[in-house]
Every structure is written in structure tokens, then in C-alpha cells.
Design an enzyme around this catalytic site. Structure first.
Site, PDB file in Angstrom:
ATOM      1  N   TYR A 123       5.372  -6.575 -17.889  1.00  0.00           N
ATOM      2  CA  TYR A 123       5.040  -6.638 -16.457  1.00  0.00           C
ATOM      3  C   TYR A 123       3.627  -7.183 -16.253  1.00  0.00           C
ATOM      4  O   TYR A 123       3.424  -8.161 -15.519  1.00  0.00           O
ATOM      5  CB  TYR A 123       5.165  -5.254 -15.801  1.00  0.00           C
ATOM      6  CG  TYR A 123       4.444  -5.164 -14.468  1.00  0.00           C
ATOM      7  CD1 TYR A 123       4.890  -5.888 -13.375  1.00  0.00           C
ATOM      8  CD2 TYR A 123       3.289  -4.388 -14.319  1.00  0.00           C
ATOM      9  CE1 TYR A 123       4.218  -5.841 -12.150  1.00  0.00           C
ATOM     10  CE2 TYR A 123       2.617  -4.328 -13.109  1.00  0.00           C
ATOM     11  CZ  TYR A 123       3.080  -5.057 -12.027  1.00  0.00           C
ATOM     12  OH  TYR A 123       2.404  -5.018 -10.823  1.00  0.00           O
ATOM     13  N   LYS A 130       2.256 -10.741 -14.511  1.00  0.00           N
ATOM     14  CA  LYS A 130       1.331 -10.807 -13.370  1.00  0.00           C
ATOM     15  C   LYS A 130       0.067 -11.585 -13.764  1.00  0.00           C
ATOM     16  O   LYS A 130      -0.460 -12.361 -12.968  1.00  0.00           O
ATOM     17  CB  LYS A 130       0.947  -9.398 -12.902  1.00  0.00           C
ATOM     18  CG  LYS A 130       2.080  -8.612 -12.259  1.00  0.00           C
ATOM     19  CD  LYS A 130       2.615  -9.222 -10.968  1.00  0.00           C
ATOM     20  CE  LYS A 130       1.622  -9.191  -9.833  1.00  0.00           C
ATOM     21  NZ  LYS A 130       2.273  -9.625  -8.546  1.00  0.00           N
ATOM     22  N   THR A 168      -2.489  -7.185  -9.597  1.00  0.00           N
ATOM     23  CA  THR A 168      -2.715  -5.804 -10.027  1.00  0.00           C
ATOM     24  C   THR A 168      -3.900  -5.707 -10.980  1.00  0.00           C
ATOM     25  O   THR A 168      -4.204  -6.671 -11.702  1.00  0.00           O
ATOM     26  CB  THR A 168      -1.442  -5.284 -10.730  1.00  0.00           C
ATOM     27  OG1 THR A 168      -1.739  -4.052 -11.377  1.00  0.00           O
ATOM     28  CG2 THR A 168      -0.932  -6.257 -11.786  1.00  0.00           C
ATOM     29  N   ASP A 169      -4.502  -4.514 -11.034  1.00  0.00           N
ATOM     30  CA  ASP A 169      -5.591  -4.298 -12.002  1.00  0.00           C
ATOM     31  C   ASP A 169      -5.080  -4.276 -13.445  1.00  0.00           C
ATOM     32  O   ASP A 169      -5.861  -4.377 -14.384  1.00  0.00           O
ATOM     33  CB  ASP A 169      -6.357  -3.006 -11.690  1.00  0.00           C
ATOM     34  CG  ASP A 169      -5.499  -1.750 -11.671  1.00  0.00           C
ATOM     35  OD1 ASP A 169      -4.267  -1.842 -11.877  1.00  0.00           O
ATOM     36  OD2 ASP A 169      -6.061  -0.655 -11.440  1.00  0.00           O
ATOM     37  N   GLU A 170      -3.752  -4.180 -13.607  1.00  0.00           N
ATOM     38  CA  GLU A 170      -3.207  -4.095 -14.975  1.00  0.00           C
ATOM     39  C   GLU A 170      -3.394  -5.382 -15.767  1.00  0.00           C
ATOM     40  O   GLU A 170      -3.222  -5.383 -16.981  1.00  0.00           O
ATOM     41  CB  GLU A 170      -1.724  -3.740 -14.935  1.00  0.00           C
ATOM     42  CG  GLU A 170      -1.477  -2.402 -14.320  1.00  0.00           C
ATOM     43  CD  GLU A 170      -0.049  -1.917 -14.516  1.00  0.00           C
ATOM     44  OE1 GLU A 170       0.638  -2.417 -15.420  1.00  0.00           O
ATOM     45  OE2 GLU A 170       0.355  -1.037 -13.760  1.00  0.00           O
TER      46      GLU A 170
HETATM   47  P1  NAD Z   1       8.356  -3.167  -5.117  1.00  0.00           P
HETATM   48  O1  NAD Z   1       9.086  -3.252  -6.421  1.00  0.00           O
HETATM   49  O2  NAD Z   1       8.410  -1.910  -4.329  1.00  0.00           O
HETATM   50  O3  NAD Z   1       8.860  -4.323  -4.144  1.00  0.00           O
HETATM   51  C1  NAD Z   1       9.072  -5.639  -4.587  1.00  0.00           C
HETATM   52  C2  NAD Z   1       9.849  -6.394  -3.507  1.00  0.00           C
HETATM   53  O4  NAD Z   1      10.025  -7.741  -3.968  1.00  0.00           O
HETATM   54  C3  NAD Z   1      11.245  -5.828  -3.254  1.00  0.00           C
HETATM   55  O5  NAD Z   1      11.507  -5.757  -1.866  1.00  0.00           O
HETATM   56  C4  NAD Z   1      12.166  -6.834  -3.925  1.00  0.00           C
HETATM   57  O6  NAD Z   1      13.455  -6.927  -3.311  1.00  0.00           O
HETATM   58  C5  NAD Z   1      11.376  -8.115  -3.780  1.00  0.00           C
HETATM   59  N1  NAD Z   1      11.750  -9.110  -4.795  1.00  0.00           N
HETATM   60  C6  NAD Z   1      11.903  -8.903  -6.119  1.00  0.00           C
HETATM   61  N2  NAD Z   1      12.289 -10.046  -6.727  1.00  0.00           N
HETATM   62  C7  NAD Z   1      12.343 -10.993  -5.750  1.00  0.00           C
HETATM   63  C8  NAD Z   1      12.652 -12.370  -5.758  1.00  0.00           C
HETATM   64  N3  NAD Z   1      12.995 -13.017  -6.885  1.00  0.00           N
HETATM   65  N4  NAD Z   1      12.607 -13.049  -4.580  1.00  0.00           N
HETATM   66  C9  NAD Z   1      12.267 -12.412  -3.430  1.00  0.00           C
HETATM   67  N5  NAD Z   1      11.962 -11.102  -3.368  1.00  0.00           N
HETATM   68  C10 NAD Z   1      12.003 -10.400  -4.518  1.00  0.00           C
HETATM   69  O7  NAD Z   1       6.859  -3.564  -5.470  1.00  0.00           O
HETATM   70  P2  NAD Z   1       5.491  -3.027  -4.843  1.00  0.00           P
HETATM   71  O8  NAD Z   1       5.084  -1.801  -5.565  1.00  0.00           O
HETATM   72  O9  NAD Z   1       5.595  -3.031  -3.382  1.00  0.00           O
HETATM   73  O10 NAD Z   1       4.495  -4.203  -5.308  1.00  0.00           O
HETATM   74  C11 NAD Z   1       4.310  -5.348  -4.486  1.00  0.00           C
HETATM   75  C12 NAD Z   1       3.305  -6.269  -5.143  1.00  0.00           C
HETATM   76  O11 NAD Z   1       2.060  -5.592  -5.296  1.00  0.00           O
HETATM   77  C13 NAD Z   1       3.707  -6.753  -6.534  1.00  0.00           C
HETATM   78  O12 NAD Z   1       3.325  -8.103  -6.658  1.00  0.00           O
HETATM   79  C14 NAD Z   1       2.897  -5.871  -7.477  1.00  0.00           C
HETATM   80  O13 NAD Z   1       2.637  -6.531  -8.684  1.00  0.00           O
HETATM   81  C15 NAD Z   1       1.636  -5.667  -6.660  1.00  0.00           C
HETATM   82  N6  NAD Z   1       0.884  -4.424  -6.935  1.00  0.00           N
HETATM   83  C16 NAD Z   1       1.525  -3.216  -6.903  1.00  0.00           C
HETATM   84  C17 NAD Z   1       0.799  -2.040  -7.100  1.00  0.00           C
HETATM   85  C18 NAD Z   1       1.446  -0.684  -7.031  1.00  0.00           C
HETATM   86  O14 NAD Z   1       0.780   0.317  -7.271  1.00  0.00           O
HETATM   87  N7  NAD Z   1       2.724  -0.565  -6.702  1.00  0.00           N
HETATM   88  C19 NAD Z   1      -0.576  -2.118  -7.372  1.00  0.00           C
HETATM   89  C20 NAD Z   1      -1.195  -3.387  -7.415  1.00  0.00           C
HETATM   90  C21 NAD Z   1      -0.450  -4.525  -7.180  1.00  0.00           C
HETATM   91  O1  TDX Z   2       7.836   9.906 -14.710  1.00  0.00           O
HETATM   92  C1  TDX Z   2       6.735   9.425 -14.972  1.00  0.00           C
HETATM   93  N1  TDX Z   2       5.818  10.165 -15.654  1.00  0.00           N
HETATM   94  C2  TDX Z   2       4.576   9.702 -15.974  1.00  0.00           C
HETATM   95  O2  TDX Z   2       3.781  10.421 -16.604  1.00  0.00           O
HETATM   96  C3  TDX Z   2       6.357   8.073 -14.560  1.00  0.00           C
HETATM   97  C4  TDX Z   2       7.340   7.222 -13.804  1.00  0.00           C
HETATM   98  C5  TDX Z   2       5.086   7.625 -14.887  1.00  0.00           C
HETATM   99  N2  TDX Z   2       4.225   8.401 -15.573  1.00  0.00           N
HETATM  100  C6  TDX Z   2       2.850   7.915 -15.846  1.00  0.00           C
HETATM  101  C7  TDX Z   2       2.738   6.507 -16.381  1.00  0.00           C
HETATM  102  C8  TDX Z   2       1.406   6.057 -15.799  1.00  0.00           C
HETATM  103  O3  TDX Z   2       0.340   6.517 -16.612  1.00  0.00           O
HETATM  104  O4  TDX Z   2       2.197   7.887 -14.568  1.00  0.00           O
HETATM  105  C9  TDX Z   2       1.311   6.768 -14.454  1.00  0.00           C
HETATM  106  C10 TDX Z   2       1.760   5.910 -13.270  1.00  0.00           C
HETATM  107  O5  TDX Z   2       3.017   5.336 -13.587  1.00  0.00           O
HETATM  108  P1  TDX Z   2       3.756   4.282 -12.634  1.00  0.00           P
HETATM  109  O6  TDX Z   2       3.987   4.872 -11.293  1.00  0.00           O
HETATM  110  O7  TDX Z   2       4.940   3.743 -13.379  1.00  0.00           O
HETATM  111  O8  TDX Z   2       2.618   3.176 -12.426  1.00  0.00           O
HETATM  112  P2  TDX Z   2       1.823   2.188 -13.433  1.00  0.00           P
HETATM  113  O9  TDX Z   2       2.592   1.909 -14.653  1.00  0.00           O
HETATM  114  O10 TDX Z   2       0.425   2.712 -13.538  1.00  0.00           O
HETATM  115  O11 TDX Z   2       1.848   0.831 -12.515  1.00  0.00           O
HETATM  116  C11 TDX Z   2       1.684   0.902 -11.094  1.00  0.00           C
HETATM  117  O12 TDX Z   2       0.375   0.515 -10.708  1.00  0.00           O
HETATM  118  C12 TDX Z   2       0.019  -0.810 -10.909  1.00  0.00           C
HETATM  119  C13 TDX Z   2       2.695   0.003 -10.389  1.00  0.00           C
HETATM  120  O13 TDX Z   2       4.022   0.395 -10.757  1.00  0.00           O
HETATM  121  C14 TDX Z   2       2.447  -1.439 -10.706  1.00  0.00           C
HETATM  122  O14 TDX Z   2       3.344  -2.268  -9.973  1.00  0.00           O
HETATM  123  C15 TDX Z   2       1.021  -1.783 -10.333  1.00  0.00           C
HETATM  124  O15 TDX Z   2       0.722  -3.094 -10.753  1.00  0.00           O
END
Ligand code: NAD
Ligand code: TDX
Length: 329
Positions: free
Chosen positions: A144, A148, A117-119
């Protein structure tokens, strides 16, 4: 190509599995099926094998990795707010899980792609025009993002010390089908579909750089095909918006008043702005995003949540109750 996708029942993993199958890959998913998983997302893909297991369990991981040419590692605890309440699962899955996988690919020689992630780069000030690049310093702010960041360091160390063939990608905020209703965009869409109001942390001035999940999947596939082991690629689609901009767009698309939202308690340590410069991925590997228009993408996603109420409804009330307990409802 035999591909093992960890976390393939989660939001991005499941979207990636669909993409990989369409590209002709033979896919196995390893997923613990935590609260965040959506096995329903794989129901339309009966050719995909689902192994329910923990990525931090070497007894499960080692034999499975041995059967595959490539591992794409999505499995993670992914929600910042949860990491503030209970960091333990983030350390186990994101750090010990990545370590376990690295030990397995070290033994079998499989290629690894690590999804990050960019975080990991922390945040940018709202008035700073800079964007993250592959050379930005690591400065994670939350449990988190720190977990990562640690997983990225492990992948690079296993590459240098043991010759593991690994690529990494750091992507910006994803939106799209199958995203859990705990996350920002699905939470607000489902609140609105229920006749309720969006819940905005703090002032809503924070900026996130949104990308459609289909573009993230295509970028990871491009890296598998053309990426160079040892290299890192940033993935982003120039989708910077303030949280308030997103909420006002959703309100407009759903025919509601632009001021029809609530400001709620801020997230402790809330990162201000993320922004990705994806020039390297575009220039060196020829990837470009297809969903350039965030507003059109959001309209599609609203329609998707409207059509999948049977999927999100069972977890909506519990998710909102958890937010209410933290003063964020
Ligand atoms: P998510 O939480 O929707 O899904 C995570 C999945 O991993 C789930 O299916 C869960 O059951 C599985 N999991 C959790 N713990 C596990 C374990 N111990 N063993 C096996 N499986 C396990 O997450 P997401 O939003 O789909 O993110 C997927 C990946 O992408 C993560 O690595 C996250 O850091 C990265 N990422 C997410 C975002 C975003 O915006 N959501 C952005 C950049 C990177
Ligand atoms: O109810 C809300 N109200 C609100 O203002 C929630 C749930 C979030 N927020 C804000 C927090 C953040 O500034 O919105 C923005 C986005 O929040 P999230 O969806 O929780 O995402 P963020 O914390 O930015 O992280 C996401 O992007 C990077 C993913 O959850 C991560 O897994 C990924 O690495």
C-alpha cells in the site's frame, strides 16, 4: 469552482465533499463504488453528481476532467492488511489510476490536488523523537505505502516535466464518521458495541498520529485556496497515541475494564511509529486543527457508530471473518 473529487464516496472523500459543498463548490464525485465506498454518505447532498467509474479508465476520466477546474484525488485502495493479501488492486488504482488522472489534467490544464499519506516515509523507531517533515526520505514498507509513494513521484514528475499544476498533501491517520469497520478504530468500537473485545496486533506498542477527518478536509480545502502548485504540505494534529492507549480510551469511554482486549497475530512488516510535523502548513497557509482533543473526538465517533448501525452492520460479520482467516480475530 467546479471540483471533481475522485474516491468521493469513501471515508475521507465523502467527508471532504461535505466540506467543499459547504464552502460553495460545485462537486462531481468519480468513484468505482468498491467494497470501501459509502454512497449513503452522499445521500444528504443531492446537489452532488455521482459518476460511477474507474479512475484508471481514461475513457471515463478524460471527458470528466475536461468539465472541471480542479481535481482532488482521494481514490485509492487504502488498507495495508488488504495490500499484504493481494497487492494487485493497489498497483492498478493507486499507480495506474494516478497516471490516468495526470494524463487528463495534462491535456485539460485543470489544477490537481493529490491526497497522500505519511506512510510513504516508512516508520520511525519508538525511541526516536523525530517527526516526518516535507524533506523526509521516502522509505515505504508495505505494498500500500509503496503504491502511494509511487503515485507521489508520478505527480511531481508530471509537474516538472509537463507543467501540471499540482499540490500534494501527506496526512497522518484519520478517524471519524464513515470509516470502514476494517480499520483500527471502527473495528474496535463496533466490536465493543457488539459486546466483544478489541483486537490488538502484536503488543499494541505501535504509535499512530491521529487526526479527525474534518481537520483533514479543512486542510485540503486550505491548500486548494492558498497552496502553491509544486508544493507538498504535511497534515497532522499532534495526536500521537500507542494503539493500546487508543484501545484503553475506548474501553473506558464504553465503561469496560482496561484489560478487556485480546492481543492477536501481528501485521507482517508492521510500521512502528508515524509522527507528522505540520509546521509548514500552519505557518505558510494558516491552517490549524479544530479537534485537538483525540479523546473528545473518539467519544463523538463512538456516538456516531452507535447511531449508524444500519450502515456498518451488513459488512461487520464478513470483515471479522476475513480477520479470523488471518488469525487476527
Ligand atoms: P477508503 O478506502 O475509505 O475510500 C476509497 C474510495 O476510493 C472508495 O470510495 C472506493 O470506492 C474508491 N475507489 C477505489 N478504487 C477506485 C477506482 N479504481 N476508481 C475510482 N474510485 C475508486 O479510503 P480513505 O481512508 O478515505 O482514503 C482516501 C485517500 O486518503 C487515499 O488516497 C488514502 O491513501 C489517503 N489517506 C488516508 C488516510 C487514512 O487514515 N485513512 C490517511 C492519509 C491519507
Ligand atoms: O484490528 C486491528 N488491530 C490493530 O492493532 C487493526 C485493523 C489495526 N491495528 C493496528 C495496526 C496499526 O498499527 O492499528 C494501527 C492502525 O491500523 P489501520 O487502521 O489499519 O491504519 P494504518 O495501517 O496505520 O493506515 C492508516 O493510516 C494511514 C490508513 O488505513 C491508511 O490508508 C493511511 O494511509
Amino acid at each position: 469552482m467546479r471540483v471533481l473529487v475522485t474516491g468521493g464516496a469513501g471515508f475521507i472523500g465523502a467527508n471532504f465533499v461535505e466540506h467543499a459543498v459547504a464552502q460553495g463548490a460545485e462537486v462531481t464525485v468519480l468513484d468505482l463504488l468498491t467494497y470501501a465506498a459509502s454512497p449513503d454518505a452522499l445521500a444528504a447532498l443531492p446537489q452532488v453528481r455521482l459518476v460511477v467509474g474507474d479512475v484508471a479508465d481514461a475513457a471515463v476520466v478524460e471527458p470528466l476532467v475536461a468539465e472541471h477546474d480542479v481535481v482532488v484525488h482521494f481514490a485509492a485502495e487504502s488498507h495495508n492488511d488488504n495490500s499484504l493479501r493481494d497487492p494487485g488492486p493497489f498497483i492498478r488504482t493507486n499507480l495506474v489510476g494516478t497516471f490516468t488522472l495526470l494524463e487528463a489534467v495534462r491535456r485539460t490544464g485543470a489544477r490537481l490536488h493529490h491526497v497522500s499519506t505519511d506512510e510513504v516515509y516508512g516508520d520511525l523507531a519508538l525511541d526516536d523523537p523525530a517527526r516526518f517533515t516535507e524533506d523526509s526520505p521516502y522509505r515505504p514498507s508495505s505494498p500500500y505505502s509503496a503504491s502511494k509513494a509511487g503515485s507521489d513521484h508520478l505527480v511531481r514528475a508530471w509537474g516538472r516535466s509537463f507543467g501540471v499544476r499540482a499540490t500534494l498533501s501527506n496526512c497522518s491517520n484519520n478517524y471519524g464518521p464513515w470509516q470502514h469497520v476494517e480499520k483500527f478504530i471502527p473495528r474496535q468500537i463496533t466490536n465493543l458495541l457488539d459486546g466483544g473485545r478489541p483486537k490488538v496486533y502484536g503488543t499494541g506498542a505501535q504509535v499512530r498520529d491521529w487526526i479527525h477527518v474534518a481537520d483533514h478536509s479543512a486542510a485540503v480545502w486550505t491548500i486548494l485556496e492558498r497552496g502553491v502548485p509544486g508544493e507538498t504540505y504535511l497534515i497532522g494534529a499532534d495526536g500521537e497515541r500507542t494503539n493500546l492507549d487508543i484501545v484503553r480510551t475506548l474501553l473506558r469511554l464504553l465503561g469496560r475494564d482496561a484489560e478487556d482486549y485480546d492481543l492477536v497475530a501481528d501485521r507482517p512488516g508492521h510500521d512502528q511509529r508515524y509522527a507528522i510535523d505540520s509546521t509548514k502548513l500552519r505557518r505558510e497557509l494558516g491552517w490549524t486543527p479544530r479537534f485537538a482533543d483525540v479523546e473528545a473526538g473518539l467519544a463523538d465517533v463512538i456516538a456516531w457508530y452507535r447511531g449508524h448501525e444500519d450502515w456498518w452492520r451488513p459488512v461487520k460479520a464478513g470483515t471479522e471473518a476475513a480477520y479470523a482467516a488471518r488469525g487476527q480475530a
